[in-house]
Structures are given as C-alpha cells and as structure tokens.
Design an enzyme around this catalytic site. Sequence first.
Site, mmCIF file in Angstrom:
data_model
loop_
_atom_site.group_PDB
_atom_site.id
_atom_site.type_symbol
_atom_site.label_atom_id
_atom_site.label_comp_id
_atom_site.label_asym_id
_atom_site.label_seq_id
_atom_site.Cartn_x
_atom_site.Cartn_y
_atom_site.Cartn_z
ATOM 1 N N LYS A 17 0.826 -1.200 0.000
ATOM 2 C CA LYS A 17 0.000 0.000 0.000
ATOM 3 C C LYS A 17 0.863 1.254 0.000
ATOM 4 O O LYS A 17 0.605 2.185 -0.744
ATOM 5 C CB LYS A 17 -0.917 0.035 1.237
ATOM 6 C CG LYS A 17 -1.899 -1.127 1.315
ATOM 7 C CD LYS A 17 -2.849 -0.990 2.512
ATOM 8 C CE LYS A 17 -2.160 -1.088 3.869
ATOM 9 N NZ LYS A 17 -1.644 -2.439 4.186
ATOM 10 N N ARG A 92 -9.485 0.803 8.998
ATOM 11 C CA ARG A 92 -8.933 -0.519 9.263
ATOM 12 C C ARG A 92 -9.895 -1.401 10.058
ATOM 13 O O ARG A 92 -9.547 -2.523 10.382
ATOM 14 C CB ARG A 92 -7.667 -0.330 10.087
ATOM 15 C CG ARG A 92 -6.441 -1.050 9.596
ATOM 16 C CD ARG A 92 -5.338 -0.650 10.562
ATOM 17 N NE ARG A 92 -4.087 -1.307 10.321
ATOM 18 C CZ ARG A 92 -3.158 -0.888 9.478
ATOM 19 N NH1 ARG A 92 -3.355 0.180 8.742
ATOM 20 N NH2 ARG A 92 -2.030 -1.555 9.379
ATOM 21 N N ARG A 131 11.700 -6.235 5.141
ATOM 22 C CA ARG A 131 11.352 -4.861 4.792
ATOM 23 C C ARG A 131 12.115 -3.838 5.635
ATOM 24 O O ARG A 131 12.197 -3.950 6.844
ATOM 25 C CB ARG A 131 9.850 -4.648 4.971
ATOM 26 C CG ARG A 131 9.434 -3.226 4.660
ATOM 27 C CD ARG A 131 7.972 -3.118 4.451
ATOM 28 N NE ARG A 131 7.252 -3.058 5.716
ATOM 29 C CZ ARG A 131 5.950 -2.823 5.790
ATOM 30 N NH1 ARG A 131 5.239 -2.656 4.691
ATOM 31 N NH2 ARG A 131 5.359 -2.767 6.955
ATOM 32 N N ARG A 164 11.391 -1.477 10.909
ATOM 33 C CA ARG A 164 10.360 -1.119 11.877
ATOM 34 C C ARG A 164 10.289 -2.166 12.971
ATOM 35 O O ARG A 164 10.427 -3.345 12.710
ATOM 36 C CB ARG A 164 8.996 -1.052 11.170
ATOM 37 C CG ARG A 164 8.787 0.217 10.414
ATOM 38 C CD ARG A 164 7.609 0.160 9.484
ATOM 39 N NE ARG A 164 6.430 -0.504 10.027
ATOM 40 C CZ ARG A 164 5.278 -0.585 9.364
ATOM 41 N NH1 ARG A 164 5.166 -0.058 8.169
ATOM 42 N NH2 ARG A 164 4.262 -1.207 9.895
ATOM 43 N N ARG A 175 0.046 -9.136 13.285
ATOM 44 C CA ARG A 175 -0.564 -8.166 12.370
ATOM 45 C C ARG A 175 -1.414 -8.860 11.320
ATOM 46 O O ARG A 175 -2.468 -8.353 10.935
ATOM 47 C CB ARG A 175 0.513 -7.313 11.709
ATOM 48 C CG ARG A 175 0.986 -6.217 12.632
ATOM 49 C CD ARG A 175 2.353 -5.719 12.251
ATOM 50 N NE ARG A 175 2.382 -5.090 10.960
ATOM 51 C CZ ARG A 175 3.472 -5.000 10.195
ATOM 52 N NH1 ARG A 175 4.608 -5.535 10.620
ATOM 53 N NH2 ARG A 175 3.423 -4.404 9.049
HETATM 54 P P1 ADP Z 1 1.066 -2.229 7.774
HETATM 55 O O1 ADP Z 1 -0.065 -1.954 6.822
HETATM 56 O O2 ADP Z 1 2.303 -2.636 7.048
HETATM 57 O O3 ADP Z 1 0.730 -3.140 8.904
HETATM 58 P P2 ADP Z 1 0.949 0.515 8.850
HETATM 59 O O4 ADP Z 1 2.118 1.383 8.738
HETATM 60 O O5 ADP Z 1 -0.265 0.843 8.041
HETATM 61 O O6 ADP Z 1 1.504 -0.920 8.509
HETATM 62 O O7 ADP Z 1 0.475 0.396 10.391
HETATM 63 C C1 ADP Z 1 1.384 0.085 11.411
HETATM 64 C C2 ADP Z 1 0.666 -0.009 12.744
HETATM 65 O O8 ADP Z 1 0.060 1.248 13.076
HETATM 66 C C3 ADP Z 1 -0.490 -1.012 12.820
HETATM 67 O O9 ADP Z 1 -0.049 -2.320 13.076
HETATM 68 C C4 ADP Z 1 -1.314 -0.419 13.968
HETATM 69 O O10 ADP Z 1 -0.742 -0.705 15.225
HETATM 70 C C5 ADP Z 1 -1.180 1.069 13.750
HETATM 71 N N1 ADP Z 1 -2.267 1.588 12.898
HETATM 72 C C6 ADP Z 1 -2.141 2.041 11.617
HETATM 73 N N2 ADP Z 1 -3.330 2.441 11.133
HETATM 74 C C7 ADP Z 1 -4.242 2.231 12.120
HETATM 75 C C8 ADP Z 1 -5.644 2.454 12.229
HETATM 76 N N3 ADP Z 1 -6.367 2.936 11.206
HETATM 77 N N4 ADP Z 1 -6.241 2.115 13.407
HETATM 78 C C9 ADP Z 1 -5.546 1.615 14.435
HETATM 79 N N5 ADP Z 1 -4.219 1.393 14.404
HETATM 80 C C10 ADP Z 1 -3.564 1.692 13.257
#
Ligand code: ADP
Length: 222
Positions: A17, A92, A131, A164, A175
């Site tokens: 994404k 999400r 990554r 990360r 996740r």
């Molecule tokens: P990925 O899609 O690779 O898991 P992101 O960078 O989108 O990584 O998100 C990393 C972390 O940030 C998630 O695992 C969560 O803990 C938090 N996070 C991101 N977006 C949300 C959201 N919309 N609601 C709640 N937590 C979120």
Amino acid sequence: MSSSLRLALFGPPGAGKGTQAQLLKEQLDVAHISSGDLFRFHVQQRTELGRVAAEYMNQGLLIPDTVSVGIILDKVMELGAEAGFILDGFPRTPEQAHILTETLAEKSRGLDKVLFISVPEEELVRRLGGRFICRQCQAPHTLSEAGADASSPCRQCGGELYQRDDDRAEAVQARIEVYHRQTAPVLDIYREQGLLAEIPGVGEIADINRLARAALELPTGD
Ligand code: ADP
Ligand code: ZN
C-alpha cells in the site's frame, strides 16, 4: 493539475500500500495520508500519543479508536472541501469505515474508490521480514531483492534505511491475524457500496502501478 479522486488503499500488511500510495500520489498530485506514518512520526517525536501508540504497534495490534481516529480524521479535514486524497492504512475496522463516511458527509462527498491490493500470505511474511523503511521519506524497501542490504541508501532520496519494530517476526504474525479478524470485514462494506476494485499485488512495482491506474480508470500510458 491535481486530481479530485478520493481513494482508500486497502490490503494486508505488506501488500505494498505504501509503495503504490507514493506512486499514485505523484501521478494524481493529491495528499497522501498514511495512518502508520502518522503514528511512527509521533513515536519518533516522543509525544504522549506516540508513547501510547508504540505499545500497540510493537505488538502488531491496532491502536484503540479513541486514540487513533481523531488524529487521522483531523488530517483529512485539513484538506480543501473539494480536494482529492489517498488514505493508506485507514479505515482498518468497520467502525472506522462508518466514522469516515459520517465525517466525509460534511465535506461535499465521500470516497470515490477503494483499491484492494491482494497478496498471498506466504509472500506477506517473506516481505515484512525483509522490509526496511527510509528514515527520511518513509519509502519501503524489500532487502531480499538482489543487490540490496540494510546499509544501502534509499532508492528515492538517498536516506538511511531502518527496520520497523513491528516488522520483527513476532509482531508480523499478530498483524496478519489482526488483519483477518478486524480489518478484512471492511471489504464487504465497500463491496456493497460498489466502491471496491481489486488488483493482485505480486510482480513488478511498475506493473502493479499500471494495474492500479487501470482499475481507477486513470491514463496508464507512460
Ligand atoms: P502495515 O499496513 O504494514 O501493517 P501501517 O504502517 O499501516 O503498517 O500500520 C502500522 C501499525 O500502526 C499497525 O499495526 C497499527 O498498530 C497502527 N495503525 C495504523 N493504522 C491504524 C488504524 N487505522 N487504526 C488503528 N491502528 C492503526
Ligand atoms: Zn527515502
């Protein structure tokens, strides 16, 4: 000229994404709002929000809506009433999708499209473990690809790469489970609204980008 397209990118962790968002952002000339980047910024700046967010992120869990939703929606509401944007990582959960719909109702129109980037699970696990992210521009890189290692500079801006905390093995599995349990149900909402487009997220980045542009009915010639 900047596009007025309102797009949410959807997919499991590691689907690409962030990579596609960066390309589409340039191609459409719209704002890119990444919830993950926003929270990582707070973690780096050691804000109170960042301290709370890190506890959840490091375990691969979603940050509670009471903490997360307001700051993401603030970013959306800062944009002009007619502005296009790309949401990446939000909504999400079905609850977040409903709050987004209600919030956008105050802003002339809702999402135009939700693009689902689908990737098989084995590939997600492989990608997330390899990554690394640029400290400067946040571009993701997969180091199992030929010729790269963690000391290579960012291919976009030359910045330093880091892993990360939540790309370590324990958090990756959590996740993916959270995605299936809490996030995947969002797909049904947008499918019912007729907003969902799906593309496969495996292959060359440029080819996936062409599929994305075709799915969004944007010009693909380049
Ligand atoms: P990925 O899609 O690779 O898991 P992101 O960078 O989108 O990584 O998100 C990393 C972390 O940030 C998630 O695992 C969560 O803990 C938090 N996070 C991101 N977006 C949300 C959201 N919309 N609601 C709640 N937590 C979120
Ligand atoms: Zn960079």
